[in-house]
Design a protein around this motif. Structure first.
Motif, PDB file in Angstrom:
ATOM      1  N   GLY A   1      -5.320  -4.853   4.051  1.00 44.63           N
ATOM      2  CA  GLY A   1      -5.090  -5.637   3.369  1.00 44.63           C
ATOM      3  C   GLY A   1      -6.786  -6.238   4.672  1.00 44.63           C
TER       4      GLY A   1
ATOM      5  N   TYR B   1       1.077  -1.032  -0.261  1.00 44.02           N
ATOM      6  CA  TYR B   1       0.211   0.056   0.535  1.00 44.02           C
ATOM      7  C   TYR B   1       0.944   1.454   0.159  1.00 44.02           C
TER       8      TYR B   1
ATOM      9  N   THR C   1     -11.255  -4.006   0.522  1.00 43.34           N
ATOM     10  CA  THR C   1     -10.990  -2.690  -0.343  1.00 43.34           C
ATOM     11  C   THR C   1     -11.834  -2.162  -0.369  1.00 43.34           C
ATOM     12  N   ARG C   2     -11.137  -1.439  -1.764  1.00 45.53           N
ATOM     13  CA  ARG C   2     -11.871   0.123  -2.196  1.00 45.53           C
ATOM     14  C   ARG C   2     -11.793   0.209  -3.517  1.00 45.53           C
ATOM     15  N   THR C   3     -13.253  -0.129  -4.467  1.00 45.91           N
ATOM     16  CA  THR C   3     -13.276  -0.776  -5.708  1.00 45.91           C
ATOM     17  C   THR C   3     -13.879   1.169  -6.245  1.00 45.91           C
TER      18      THR C   3
ATOM     19  N   THR D   1     -20.832  -5.998   0.293  1.00 48.78           N
ATOM     20  CA  THR D   1     -20.608  -4.802   0.044  1.00 48.78           C
ATOM     21  C   THR D   1     -21.070  -3.618   0.038  1.00 48.78           C
TER      22      THR D   1
ATOM     23  N   THR E   1     -11.836  -7.696   2.282  1.00 51.95           N
ATOM     24  CA  THR E   1     -11.321  -9.199   1.955  1.00 51.95           C
ATOM     25  C   THR E   1     -11.267 -10.346   2.256  1.00 51.95           C
TER      26      THR E   1
ATOM     27  N   TYR F   1     -16.115  -0.926  -0.426  1.00 47.62           N
ATOM     28  CA  TYR F   1     -16.144  -1.377  -0.006  1.00 47.62           C
ATOM     29  C   TYR F   1     -16.745  -2.720   0.561  1.00 47.62           C
TER      30      TYR F   1
ATOM     31  N   GLU G   1      -8.004  -0.708   4.338  1.00 47.78           N
ATOM     32  CA  GLU G   1      -7.265  -1.210   3.498  1.00 47.78           C
ATOM     33  C   GLU G   1      -6.133  -1.344   3.215  1.00 47.78           C
TER      34      GLU G   1
END
Lengths: 128, 128
Positions: B64, A114, B67-69, B35, B83, B80, B61
């Motif tokens: 780990g 990251y 996750t950020r999309t 999500t 994981t 978000y 994030e």
DNA sequence: CGGGATCCCGTAGGATACTG
DNA sequence: CAGTATCCTACGGGATCCCG
């Protein structure tokens, strides 16, 4: 039962606030090994101040997690140990500690990636 | 393995510092269901500020855990989710939450007794 | 919509000194 | 030895404004 949003946070958060502070888990871990005296805890828990040891022990005692036994002698002798409930708390905490130990490497890796990715993006900004 | 003093505190404390803060567990619990989008989290997590939601999500994030999309549309859409590692963390946390839920009454009782006993001692001091 | 940048305050907690 | 009492500071975190 478990970590569904609205039960998890409300009451369980209080417990986390007690046990998730800077020193409580460490004190519990020490007392999980055996009964100890105040000064002994102070010596063995690296970096704790008298004040915070006292505050932490009082909080744990109030919640029924540790017992405090005073021997009326001179010089004073006070012994702390885990209650039965404290022992079960320690076991529950162990699950979490086990998770932490087995994932610490993955977390370190995730952080490194990251951070390097962030540094990359930072470099791109200067180019533009 | 487990909560023995010198492994427990040193690295596991870092993890506790991440996940034991005011909001992380709550965010993890919400994302454990499904999500979610930023505003959705902000609406559903009672009392969280934009700032702390952002800070919390960034930290998770980075480690780990979530996750950020980003969907490059207007208006922006960011999702978000947990994981796989985040999901296992949530399970580990559940053990602790279960402990908290099953002992909350005992703790309340211990507090009440401690406090009334403290009040008693306070009363005695005025007599003397 | 999903943030970043600032400002600001309360409090956790460290350092130090004193006491039964 | 086992605390209590003060003082003081760093920082978690809220409120607010702005921006692509």
């Amino acid at each position: 039962m478990g970590l569904h949003p609205h039960s998890a946070s409300c009451r369980a958060r209080e417990i986390l606030d007690r046990v998730g502070d800077k020193w409580s888990l460490m004190v519990i871990a020490m007392l999980g090994e055996r009964t100890r005296r105040f000064t002994e805890l102070k010596r063995d828990i690296d970096g704790i101040s008298q004040r915070m040891l006292t505050v932490t022990l009082r909080g744990l005692e109030r919640d029924g997690i540790v017992t405090r036994t005073v021997y009326p002698v001179m010089p004073p002798r006070v012994e702390y140990s885990l209650t039965p409930m404290g022992a079960t708390l320690m076991e529950a905490a162990n699950t979490f500690v086990a998770w932490a130990e087995s994932h610490i490497d993955a977390i370190d890796a995730a952080r490194a990636e990251y951070d390097s990715r962030a540094a990359e993006l930072e470099a791109l900004k200067k180019t533009s």
